[in-house]
Scaffold this active site. Structure first.
Site, PDB file in Angstrom:
ATOM      1  N   GLU A 122       0.813  -1.205   0.000  1.00 39.33           N
ATOM      2  CA  GLU A 122       0.000   0.000   0.000  1.00 39.33           C
ATOM      3  C   GLU A 122       0.854   1.266   0.000  1.00 39.33           C
ATOM      4  O   GLU A 122       0.524   2.248  -0.657  1.00 39.33           O
ATOM      5  CB  GLU A 122      -0.961  -0.019   1.184  1.00 39.33           C
ATOM      6  CG  GLU A 122      -2.024  -1.083   1.065  1.00 39.33           C
ATOM      7  CD  GLU A 122      -2.752  -1.036  -0.264  1.00 39.33           C
ATOM      8  OE1 GLU A 122      -3.134   0.056  -0.733  1.00 39.33           O
ATOM      9  OE2 GLU A 122      -2.940  -2.099  -0.866  1.00 39.33           O
ATOM     10  N   HIS A 144       1.888   1.989  -3.536  1.00 44.23           N
ATOM     11  CA  HIS A 144       0.895   2.697  -4.351  1.00 44.23           C
ATOM     12  C   HIS A 144       1.047   4.209  -4.174  1.00 44.23           C
ATOM     13  O   HIS A 144       0.977   4.972  -5.143  1.00 44.23           O
ATOM     14  CB  HIS A 144      -0.518   2.288  -3.947  1.00 44.23           C
ATOM     15  CG  HIS A 144      -1.007   1.027  -4.585  1.00 44.23           C
ATOM     16  ND1 HIS A 144      -0.973   0.816  -5.954  1.00 44.23           N
ATOM     17  CD2 HIS A 144      -1.565  -0.095  -4.051  1.00 44.23           C
ATOM     18  CE1 HIS A 144      -1.490  -0.377  -6.232  1.00 44.23           C
ATOM     19  NE2 HIS A 144      -1.848  -0.950  -5.090  1.00 44.23           N
TER      20      HIS A 144
END
Length: 299
Positions: A172, A175
């Protein structure tokens, strides 16, 4: 955003009603003896000076991301994150500083953050936060600017080890570091407005203000398969450098695949489909970062 009424530890976090929002793997500051934000900033400042060669190959970040001002997008993310935390707190679903699962997640964050600037120089100025929200949803995400949240469902239902949780967090964070949301927003807005790349470079027009009018888009954006591959590999390296076993990325995604037929909210799996191809790609890249993991363990 201070938490005036932190959840008592080790009492469990109450579950907020599932929103059905399809957010992805992506800490509010509480008053208390341990200042999370200051701790994260110190960790980020401890990053080794000078570039560190990447062991995974993901190429250059999308040039489309430059069409959306990073500052506006990060400000919009901050606002959405604060709203989400306020709602969770009102529902008594926001974990307090003393919650054991939150402490584990923040420890993982402290170990990964020092290695983020090599992927994005802006990460040095990000005010990293990690929070835990009580929900049965299998979900986690990191917003632009380093705002991380896990739902208890992904930890409890998948029975994640710290190594596996680190793979999720690294994914995450990747990203955000690769600015996938920024690029996706630029592509979507430019296409809907019928604007060429050249025209946008000469004058951003409405696209420059798009980040300020996102609503809930940052939590529901779906990334491309290439974005997911980048996040897998960058996250794998981040976690290995932080001292987490890269082989756990394979066990994590096997668990994800098994969870597809289970109960509970599967928002994470709707945006992060699991499959043999994803696992094979991770297996091929694990040897590339084993040395980083071993060096971190020795250190």
């Amino acid at each position: 955003m201070p938490n005036d009424h932190p959840t008592p530890s080790p009492a469990p976090v109450s579950h907020a009603p599932d929103s059905g929002t399809g957010c992805r793997f992506c800490a509010v500051l509480h008053s208390g003896p341990w200042n999370a934000r200051r701790g994260f900033l110190l960790a980020a400042g401890a990053a080794a000076a000078g570039p560190v060669l990447a062991q995974v190959d993901v190429g250059s970040a999308s040039s489309m991301r430059r069409l959306v001002p990073a500052e506006q997008l990060e400000a919009a993310a901050d606002q959405q994150y604060d709203q989400m935390l306020a709602k969770a707190k009102a529902q008594r679903a926001l974990a307090g500083d003393g919650h054991p699962q939150l402490q584990r997640l923040r420890t993982i964050g402290q170990r990964l953050i020092p290695f983020t600037p090599q992927w994005n120089d802006r990460a040095k100025q990000w005010k990293w936060e990690v929070n835990l929200i009580g929900s049965k949803q299998i979900n986690a995400f990191c917003m632009p600017g380093g705002k991380i949240a896990f739902y208890t469902g992904i930890l409890d239902q998948l029975k994640l080890s710290d190594d596996e949780s680190a793979m999720i967090m690294g994914h995450e964070m990747a990203h955000a570091l690769r600015e996938h949301a920024r690029a996706r927003l630029a592509k979507t807005q430019a296409t809907s407005m019928g604007l060429s790349l050249g025209a946008q470079l000469l004058g951003l027009g409405d696209l420059g203000n798009a980040a300020a009018n996102l609503g809930t888009q940052l939590i529901s954006l779906k990334f491309s398969r290439s974005d997911e591959t980048e996040a897998d590999l960058v996250g794998l390296e981040l976690a290995a450098r932080g001292g987490y076993n890269p082989e756990s990325a394979v066990t994590l995604w096997r668990k994800m695949g098994e969870a597809t037929g289970g109960q509970g909210g599967l928002a994470f799996l709707s945006t992060h489909p699991s499959g043999p191809e994803r696992i094979r790609e991770l297996e091929q890249n694990v040897p590339r970062v084993q040395g980083l993991y071993q060096a971190a363990r020795r250190g």
